[in-house]
Design an enzyme around this catalytic site. Structure first.
Site, PDB file in Angstrom:
ATOM      1  N   GLU A  61       0.878  -1.160   0.000  1.00  0.00           N
ATOM      2  CA  GLU A  61       0.000   0.000   0.000  1.00  0.00           C
ATOM      3  C   GLU A  61       0.923   1.220   0.000  1.00  0.00           C
ATOM      4  O   GLU A  61       1.814   1.298   0.858  1.00  0.00           O
ATOM      5  CB  GLU A  61      -0.821  -0.042   1.289  1.00  0.00           C
ATOM      6  CG  GLU A  61      -2.089   0.739   1.217  1.00  0.00           C
ATOM      7  CD  GLU A  61      -2.877   0.623   2.513  1.00  0.00           C
ATOM      8  OE1 GLU A  61      -3.484   1.627   2.886  1.00  0.00           O
ATOM      9  OE2 GLU A  61      -2.860  -0.445   3.143  1.00  0.00           O
ATOM     10  N   ARG A 292       4.601 -13.660   9.040  1.00  0.00           N
ATOM     11  CA  ARG A 292       5.324 -12.403   8.843  1.00  0.00           C
ATOM     12  C   ARG A 292       6.603 -12.407   9.673  1.00  0.00           C
ATOM     13  O   ARG A 292       6.753 -13.180  10.609  1.00  0.00           O
ATOM     14  CB  ARG A 292       4.457 -11.212   9.205  1.00  0.00           C
ATOM     15  CG  ARG A 292       4.039 -11.145  10.673  1.00  0.00           C
ATOM     16  CD  ARG A 292       3.305  -9.844  10.983  1.00  0.00           C
ATOM     17  NE  ARG A 292       2.317  -9.522   9.965  1.00  0.00           N
ATOM     18  CZ  ARG A 292       2.316  -8.371   9.270  1.00  0.00           C
ATOM     19  NH1 ARG A 292       3.224  -7.442   9.488  1.00  0.00           N
ATOM     20  NH2 ARG A 292       1.403  -8.131   8.376  1.00  0.00           N
ATOM     21  N   LYS A 302       3.816   0.227  11.186  1.00  0.00           N
ATOM     22  CA  LYS A 302       3.848   1.540  10.547  1.00  0.00           C
ATOM     23  C   LYS A 302       3.530   2.649  11.544  1.00  0.00           C
ATOM     24  O   LYS A 302       4.170   3.690  11.562  1.00  0.00           O
ATOM     25  CB  LYS A 302       2.810   1.558   9.430  1.00  0.00           C
ATOM     26  CG  LYS A 302       3.403   1.760   8.048  1.00  0.00           C
ATOM     27  CD  LYS A 302       2.345   1.613   6.974  1.00  0.00           C
ATOM     28  CE  LYS A 302       2.788   0.578   5.953  1.00  0.00           C
ATOM     29  NZ  LYS A 302       1.788   0.308   4.923  1.00  0.00           N
TER      30      LYS A 302
HETATM   31  P1  ATP Z   1      -0.594  -1.840   6.647  1.00  0.00           P
HETATM   32  O1  ATP Z   1      -1.363  -2.892   5.888  1.00  0.00           O
HETATM   33  O2  ATP Z   1      -0.880  -1.771   8.089  1.00  0.00           O
HETATM   34  O3  ATP Z   1      -0.550  -0.528   5.994  1.00  0.00           O
HETATM   35  P2  ATP Z   1       1.668  -3.486   5.992  1.00  0.00           P
HETATM   36  O4  ATP Z   1       2.972  -3.481   6.701  1.00  0.00           O
HETATM   37  O5  ATP Z   1       0.882  -4.730   5.914  1.00  0.00           O
HETATM   38  O6  ATP Z   1       0.894  -2.328   6.678  1.00  0.00           O
HETATM   39  P3  ATP Z   1       1.533  -3.344   3.134  1.00  0.00           P
HETATM   40  O7  ATP Z   1       1.938  -2.222   2.269  1.00  0.00           O
HETATM   41  O8  ATP Z   1       0.132  -3.783   3.104  1.00  0.00           O
HETATM   42  O9  ATP Z   1       1.942  -2.903   4.575  1.00  0.00           O
HETATM   43  O10 ATP Z   1       2.485  -4.592   2.901  1.00  0.00           O
HETATM   44  C1  ATP Z   1       2.861  -5.050   1.648  1.00  0.00           C
HETATM   45  C2  ATP Z   1       3.197  -6.504   1.708  1.00  0.00           C
HETATM   46  O11 ATP Z   1       4.226  -6.743   2.650  1.00  0.00           O
HETATM   47  C3  ATP Z   1       2.014  -7.333   2.137  1.00  0.00           C
HETATM   48  O12 ATP Z   1       1.933  -8.459   1.288  1.00  0.00           O
HETATM   49  C4  ATP Z   1       2.332  -7.725   3.535  1.00  0.00           C
HETATM   50  O13 ATP Z   1       1.767  -8.963   3.858  1.00  0.00           O
HETATM   51  C5  ATP Z   1       3.855  -7.779   3.527  1.00  0.00           C
HETATM   52  N1  ATP Z   1       4.392  -7.542   4.864  1.00  0.00           N
HETATM   53  C6  ATP Z   1       4.148  -6.497   5.667  1.00  0.00           C
HETATM   54  N2  ATP Z   1       4.768  -6.637   6.853  1.00  0.00           N
HETATM   55  C7  ATP Z   1       5.451  -7.807   6.798  1.00  0.00           C
HETATM   56  C8  ATP Z   1       6.292  -8.530   7.711  1.00  0.00           C
HETATM   57  N3  ATP Z   1       6.562  -8.069   8.933  1.00  0.00           N
HETATM   58  N4  ATP Z   1       6.824  -9.702   7.291  1.00  0.00           N
HETATM   59  C9  ATP Z   1       6.561 -10.169   6.059  1.00  0.00           C
HETATM   60  N5  ATP Z   1       5.784  -9.554   5.162  1.00  0.00           N
HETATM   61  C10 ATP Z   1       5.217  -8.380   5.515  1.00  0.00           C
HETATM   62 MG    MG Z   2      -1.132  -4.622   4.685  1.00  0.00          MG
END
Ligand code: ATP
Ligand code: MG
Length: 621
Positions: A61, A292, A302
């Site tokens: 995102e 994760r 975040k």
């Molecule tokens: P949010 O959804 O709260 O904005 P997010 O960290 O999930 O935060 P995204 O931009 O949705 O951010 O993440 C992009 C990709 O990275 C998604 O596929 C998510 O599952 C993966 N991702 C995010 N955090 C982790 C993590 N700690 N370990 C592995 N993959 C992650």
């Molecule tokens: Mg996310």
């Protein structure tokens, strides 16, 4: 040659454009261990399920900077595609108009490229599909599989049921197709304010999975979108958008984190209905979930990262202590180190915590293989060689890398007055101290053996200069130089030639493994974590404390910040370090790995950041 240049990732991945390097990094030789995703893909390739195609995607995102956790996801998705000569799409999941930005998009794209990956022409946006998503929504309405619900949010919550009680239909669930279609079109036309209606799928209100209880798929948002402007005032929700985007891009393996496991039935339901209706081609993508990355001594949420920046606990998003990828880069962490780390931790289906030292070890290992060696004196005191003629100079020669003779040697100027580390001299040395103490002999690395004769002190008793005499017959590299054995071997710099540098000694941002908590979240009071986590050297907070009375919520995670996570000193470094390019990494012998700061280092004004120490100093704490 910089040690921070991207090199060839493991497997068959093509390095991103513009990357170069010698391929000598530790990650270049990593072997690929089996994991459940590799097994599934190999099986799909064998059975021909997707005709041999492997298409994955990384779907961030664009609402913030990427962190270490995202690196795991990027390496996994791009890595699996590359290993299978497949393709990985970079897709910006821009369904929330409120907090998204093109600036975040470029920073995300740059981070992916920095990690060594290339999406080629496959850069997409969820917003590219808004027209199709809308058309499909009408199709769902026409087939009585979706309805406009005009309940308030509170009403909807009340009717949703709980984990143990079924949901109750709202009075709008039985609206006819024509009325639904009319309302939905008017929602799109902007006739209603935010929150007046939502479009919901009609699935199953009684089932145990809350995600299947008629999830909302469109909501009204009178907001400009950074790409579609004011074209839309209704926006599709994540669950609906994500699966359809995957199918439209002909993704084969849609890999996401565990929290989406309960959403998988919805993912499958939406795609199956559309495929049955001839709206989407078979075979459909399949979602798989992995755990994760949870890392000790940092925070990866975040919200918390924003708080650190806003409170000015750190110097911005790219502060070398921040667990962001922009921060990692300034810290001197390498893409190869991240890929090595990702390979070591593997992928699993159960949550675990990884000790930060594992990541640091991977960086050490990679930098050890590639970084050139240099000398730097961080806490200087003068060493005067009483019998070396004043004004005389000579060159000593030091290998740039002990295991890589092809990197050649460099000349180090040697003269009568040198800088050495203050703690390399001790007047009343304890047994086992093999450095300078009156009467003792040590080798000045790559130069001569010297015998310590004492030290000068100022009026306050502080040592201002150490004195010694040298033996001209012991110059390194000359015949017989090694005949005399000495146990100490210390580094030095010629005082007239050394240059001053600002050196930032970075350390962990948090003092404890789980900031704000005594044990990993979701862990039982006995501190048991997944067996796998233990295999990864995971520490369990509270292991050595039998007082369990302090509750998790009593502590603020900010109280666990390490007050010494950044120490700025003025050091002396070899003249060549004054001329290095920003982003070049070196091993400062006996100290650790350091990188010329990407933002503030300039020729003539050297600034170095400590990436990691040579050894893990946290292990004994
Ligand atoms: P949010 O959804 O709260 O904005 P997010 O960290 O999930 O935060 P995204 O931009 O949705 O951010 O993440 C992009 C990709 O990275 C998604 O596929 C998510 O599952 C993966 N991702 C995010 N955090 C982790 C993590 N700690 N370990 C592995 N993959 C992650
Ligand atoms: Mg996310």
């Amino acid at each position: 040659m910089s040690a921070a240049l991207p090199q060839k990732p493991p497997g068959r991945t093509q390095p991103a454009k513009g990357s170069k390097g010698s391929g000598a990094g530790a990650a270049g030789t990593a072997t690929l261990a089996s994991n459940f995703l590799r097994t599934i893909i190999a099986e799909d390739n064998r059975s021909g399920k997707y005709g041999g195609r492997v298409v994955t995607r990384f779907p961030p995102e664009p609402n913030g900077y990427l962190h270490y956790g995202h690196a795991k996801s990027i390496i996994l998705n791009f890595g699996l595609a590359a290993e299978n000569r497949g393709q990985c799409n970079l897709r910006f999941d821009d369904t929330n108009p409120a907090n998204e930005d093109v600036e975040f998009e470029s920073s995300i794209a740059e981070a992916v490229r920095w990690l060594g990956f290339d999406w080629g022409t496959h850069r997409y946006h969820a917003s590219d599909y808004y027209d199709q998503l809308y058309e499909f929504a009408e199709w769902f309405i026409e087939h009585d599989l979706a309805y406009v619900d005009s309940s308030t949010a509170a009403e909807m919550r009340a009717l949703r049921g709980t984990l143990t009680e079924a949901g109750t239909p709202s009075r709008y669930r039985s609206r006819g197709v024509a009325e639904n279609l009319d309302l939905f079109r008017r929602m799109k036309a902007g006739e209603f304010p935010d929150g007046a209606h939502v479009l919901r799928l009609k699935i199953d209100l009684a089932g145990p999975n809350i995600n299947m209880r008629d999830p909302a798929i469109y909501r009204i948002r009178h907001a400009s979108h950074h790409r579609t402007g004011d074209k839309w005032c209704i926006y599709p929700l994540y669950d609906y958008t994500h699966c359809i985007s995957d199918a439209l891009e002909r993704i084969t393996h849609s890999i996401c984190t565990l929290e989406f496991q309960d959403h998988r039935p919805l993912y499958d339901w939406v795609l199956a209905r559309l495929a049955e209706g001839g709206k989407l081609p078979q075979p459909l993508p399949q979602q798989y979930e992995f755990a994760r990355l949870n890392l000790t001594h940092v925070v990866l949420s975040k919200r918390k990262l924003i708080e650190l920046v806003e409170h000015q606990d750190v110097d911005g998003w790219d502060d070398p202590r921040m667990p962001t990828l922009v921060g990692a880069r300034r810290r001197g962490f390498t893409p190869e180190g991240f890929r090595l780390f990702a390979e070591r931790i593997g992928v699993s289906k159960s949550d675990s915590w990884i000790d930060l030292s594992l990541l640091e070890d991977c960086m050490r290992e990679d930098l050890n293989a590639r970084a050139q060696r240099r000398m730097a004196v961080l806490d200087p005191v003068k060493l005067v060689i009483d019998n070396y003629p004043a004004g005389q100079e000579e060159s000593c020669f030091a290998p740039n890398h002990p295991q890589r003779p092809e990197l050649d040697k460099r000349a180090l100027p040697f003269s009568r007055e040198l800088w050495i580390e203050r703690d390399d001299y001790q007047e009343d040395a304890p047994p086992g101290y093999f450095r300078l103490t009156p009467g003792a002999e040590v080798r000045l690395r790559f130069a001569y053996i010297v015998r310590c004769v004492g030290a000068d002190r100022d009026a306050n008793g502080n040592i201002v200069a150490v004195h010694c005499t040298y033996d001209p017959e012991t110059r390194s590299g000359t015949p017989g130089a090694d005949a005399r054995k000495v146990r100490g071997n210390i580094h030095w710099l010629s005082a007239v030639h050394a240059v001053r540098a600002e050196v930032r000694l970075y350390d962990r941002l948090f003092l404890v493994p789980f900031p704000g908590m005594r044990r990993p979240p979701g862990t039982a009071a006995d501190g048991v974590v997944a067996a796998e986590a233990v295999a990864h050297k995971t520490v369990v907070a509270g292991d050595d404390e039998d007082d369990d009375s302090v509750e998790v919520a009593e502590r603020s995670w900010l109280d666990d910040l390490n007050p010494d996570s950044k120490r700025v000193i003025t050091a002396y470094v070899e003249p060549s370090l004054g001329r290095a390019e920003p982003g070049e990494s070196f091993q400062f012998e006996r100290h650790g790995y350091f990188v010329a700061d990407l933002r503030e280092h300039a020729p003539g004004k050297p600034v170095y950041n400590r990436t990691v120490t040579l050894k893990d100093s946290w292990a004994q704490r």
